[in-house]
Write a protein that holds these residues in place. Structure first.
Motif, PDB file in Angstrom:
ATOM      1  N   HIS A 311     -58.841  37.996 -21.504  1.00 22.92           N
ATOM      2  CA  HIS A 311     -57.434  38.403 -21.339  1.00 22.92           C
ATOM      3  C   HIS A 311     -57.270  39.189 -20.027  1.00 22.92           C
ATOM      4  O   HIS A 311     -56.365  38.914 -19.236  1.00 22.92           O
ATOM      5  CB  HIS A 311     -57.020  39.240 -22.546  1.00 22.92           C
ATOM      6  CG  HIS A 311     -55.708  39.954 -22.391  1.00 22.92           C
ATOM      7  ND1 HIS A 311     -54.565  39.579 -23.061  1.00 22.92           N
ATOM      8  CD2 HIS A 311     -55.354  41.026 -21.644  1.00 22.92           C
ATOM      9  CE1 HIS A 311     -53.569  40.379 -22.719  1.00 22.92           C
ATOM     10  NE2 HIS A 311     -54.025  41.278 -21.865  1.00 22.92           N
ATOM     11  N   HIS A 315     -55.074  38.451 -16.303  1.00 16.77           N
ATOM     12  CA  HIS A 315     -54.199  39.253 -15.437  1.00 16.77           C
ATOM     13  C   HIS A 315     -54.578  39.061 -13.971  1.00 16.77           C
ATOM     14  O   HIS A 315     -53.733  38.978 -13.098  1.00 16.77           O
ATOM     15  CB  HIS A 315     -54.325  40.745 -15.782  1.00 16.77           C
ATOM     16  CG  HIS A 315     -53.603  41.121 -17.036  1.00 16.77           C
ATOM     17  ND1 HIS A 315     -52.297  40.800 -17.275  1.00 16.77           N
ATOM     18  CD2 HIS A 315     -54.005  41.835 -18.130  1.00 16.77           C
ATOM     19  CE1 HIS A 315     -51.924  41.283 -18.453  1.00 16.77           C
ATOM     20  NE2 HIS A 315     -52.949  41.903 -18.995  1.00 16.77           N
ATOM     21  N   GLU A 391     -47.970  39.733 -20.623  1.00 14.02           N
ATOM     22  CA  GLU A 391     -49.131  39.910 -21.505  1.00 14.02           C
ATOM     23  C   GLU A 391     -49.420  38.635 -22.299  1.00 14.02           C
ATOM     24  O   GLU A 391     -50.571  38.303 -22.567  1.00 14.02           O
ATOM     25  CB  GLU A 391     -48.894  41.080 -22.465  1.00 14.02           C
ATOM     26  CG  GLU A 391     -48.912  42.445 -21.800  1.00 14.02           C
ATOM     27  CD  GLU A 391     -50.269  42.777 -21.192  1.00 14.02           C
ATOM     28  OE1 GLU A 391     -51.281  42.197 -21.613  1.00 14.02           O
ATOM     29  OE2 GLU A 391     -50.308  43.613 -20.272  1.00 14.02           O
TER      30      GLU A 391
HETATM   31 ZN   LIG Z   1     -52.982  42.762 -20.833  1.00 19.95          ZN
END
Ligand SMILES: [Zn+2]
Length: 470
Positions: A311, A315, A391
């Motif tokens: 994850h 980003h 996100e």
């Molecule tokens: Zn994040």
């Protein structure tokens, strides 16, 4: 970035603080307290059975197609009622804190203006020096200190007592307060520099300051994000290269697979402050650093850690730092444009009463702060949604890279210990800066279901014809 909370106490620094958003959004999602009860619950029967079908097991692939909705519900049901109630209470309390923080900030601004304390601080600074820059510096330091002191009661409740009440904090009061003072020091230095530059802009461009001011805010945000991992974060925590190859190698393998130029993963001693599990990507360009915290290391299995780190890599690969800085610039531009109109209206109406002469007069700073925090408060759902959507992109990248749907579900449940697992759609829209636990588990289960059927297809295609005949 909870360490930098003191910065967030100053409405005027919101432009910078919003930049923290850029880095704090990266402070993933996966912050979650020690929740051994939940952990053991998740390894319990129902989800265990659901997750029993490994992708590499063709027999199971064919015999147990999963229903994503039912699988999601099974994971959610595995959390004991009392745990659920506690985390719901913690998170819902946070909704009210948004309101209280706004009201306290607004009240402080109104108090400083209507009592003419702000005008007196300006007069005092004027008597001290006849040069504008030191005058603004003097006013800024006094103003920032005053705001910090006046908002301290709410600050200490929200960030010390309440965190202890829910078992999320690990610090004694002196240790916590020491970090507050460090944060205050940073805010005083950084805030004063920003205000000196902003007021220079106000003096030179009293009509078009909102455009130049946006440029100033974006540049300072960039600088802050850039220097934070090198100069600010080490003041609160120690970062050291992760020495366990069993953990770091699988992480670095994912990094190599995605052309991420990192040679090492950092471990940060977050347990100094909190019991939450978290990881982060911080910095920009040359200062980019991927770090996981010691709570994450202690409490999560390798599949969960891989998912979290994938994850974070999302980003990086999806360039979220630059994108969020761009969005931030647009928000600040609109915010400053509205602020200019409202500020001028306010000064025409109450300027004499408050002894505020115009935008270039430091005595008007509380009015700027009042207007900007009001806009920010009203824009809460919008800002949360922008970050939440970002996100979700990182989540999608994470699941595709780590290929750990059950790890993702387990991490989402751990998060559920401090973030309400199953909110209404409206709640999620207004208050969530990360997808809710339910949304994340559903993504994982959708992925798993789709992945299983894809596996079936490829298997039947690659099957030996003779076998098919059998
Ligand atoms: Zn994040």
């Amino acid at each position: 970035m909870t360490n930098l909370v003191p910065l967030k106490k100053f409405p005027v620094l919101i432009a910078i603080v919003a930049a923290l958003m850029v880095s704090s959004m990266s402070v993933l999602s996966v912050e979650t307290p020690v929740q051994t009860a939940i952990q053991s619950a998740t390894s319990g029967d129902t989800p265990g059975r659901l997750s029993g079908a490994r992708n590499d097991s063709p027999a199971l692939q064919q015999s147990t197609p999963i229903d994503p909705a039912a699988a999601t519900q099974a994971w959610l049901d595995s959390v004991p009622q009392d745990k659920r109630e506690k985390s719901d209470a913690y998170f819902e309390g946070g909704y009210w804190l948004i309101l209280w923080n706004y009201l306290v900030a607004a009240a402080i601004s109104i108090l400083l203006l209507s009592s003419r304390i702000s005008a007196r601080l300006r007069d005092f600074s004027e008597r001290l020096t006849r040069y504008k820059t030191p005058e603004v510096a003097c006013y800024s330091v006094l103003y920032l200190l005053l705001v910090y002191v006046l908002s301290f009661p709410l600050n200490v409740y929200e960030h010390f007592f309440r965190e202890h009440q829910y078992g999320l904090a690990t610090q004694s009061f002196p240790a916590w307060f020491r970090e507050q003072l460090i944060g205050l020091g940073i805010a005083l230095i950084g805030g004063t520099i920003v205000l000196i530059v902003l007021y220079a802009v106000f003096r030179r461009a009293p009509k078009t300051w909102w455009t130049w001011g946006t440029g100033v805010a974006v540049v300072f945000s960039f600088v802050l994000v850039f220097i934070a991992p090198v100069f600010i974060e080490p003041l609160f925590n120690t970062y050291k290269p992760l020495k366990t190859p069993e953990i770091s190698e699988p992480i670095l393998a994912m990094a190599r697979a995605n052309e991420i130029p990192v040679k090492q993963v950092f471990e940060v001693d977050a347990s100094r402050q909190t019991t939450r599990v978290s990881a982060s990507v911080s910095g920009f360009l040359g200062t980019t650093r991927i770090a996981l915290n010691d709570n994450l290391l202690k409490q999560c299995t390798l599949p969960e850690i891989r998912l979290v780190m994938a994850h974070e890599m999302g980003h990086y690969v999806l360039n979220h730092g630059a994108k969020l800085l761009t969005y931030l610039g647009i928000f600040i531009l609109i915010g400053f444009a509205l602020t200019r109109i409202l500020f001028n209206t306010g000064v025409r109406r109450w300027g004499e009463k408050w002894d505020v002469r115009g935008v270039a007069d430091p005595a008007g700073l509380p009015l700027l702060a009042l207007i900007f925090t009001t806009l920010l408060f009203l824009a809460t759902p919008l800002l949360n949604t922008v970050v939440r959507v970002t996100e979700r992109e990182a989540d999608a990248f994470g699941i595709n890279t780590a290929r750990e749907p059950d790890g993702m579900a387990k991490v989402a449940l751990k998060l559920g210990a401090y973030r309400k697992l199953n909110p209404t759609a409206l709640e999620e829209f207004i208050f969530y800066d990360h997808p809710s636990g339910r949304a994340r588990i559903r993504m994982a289960m959708d992925w798993k279901a789709a992945n299983l059927s894809a596996g079936e297809t490829s298997k039947s295609e690659s099957q030996d014809p003779k076998e098919t005949e059998e």
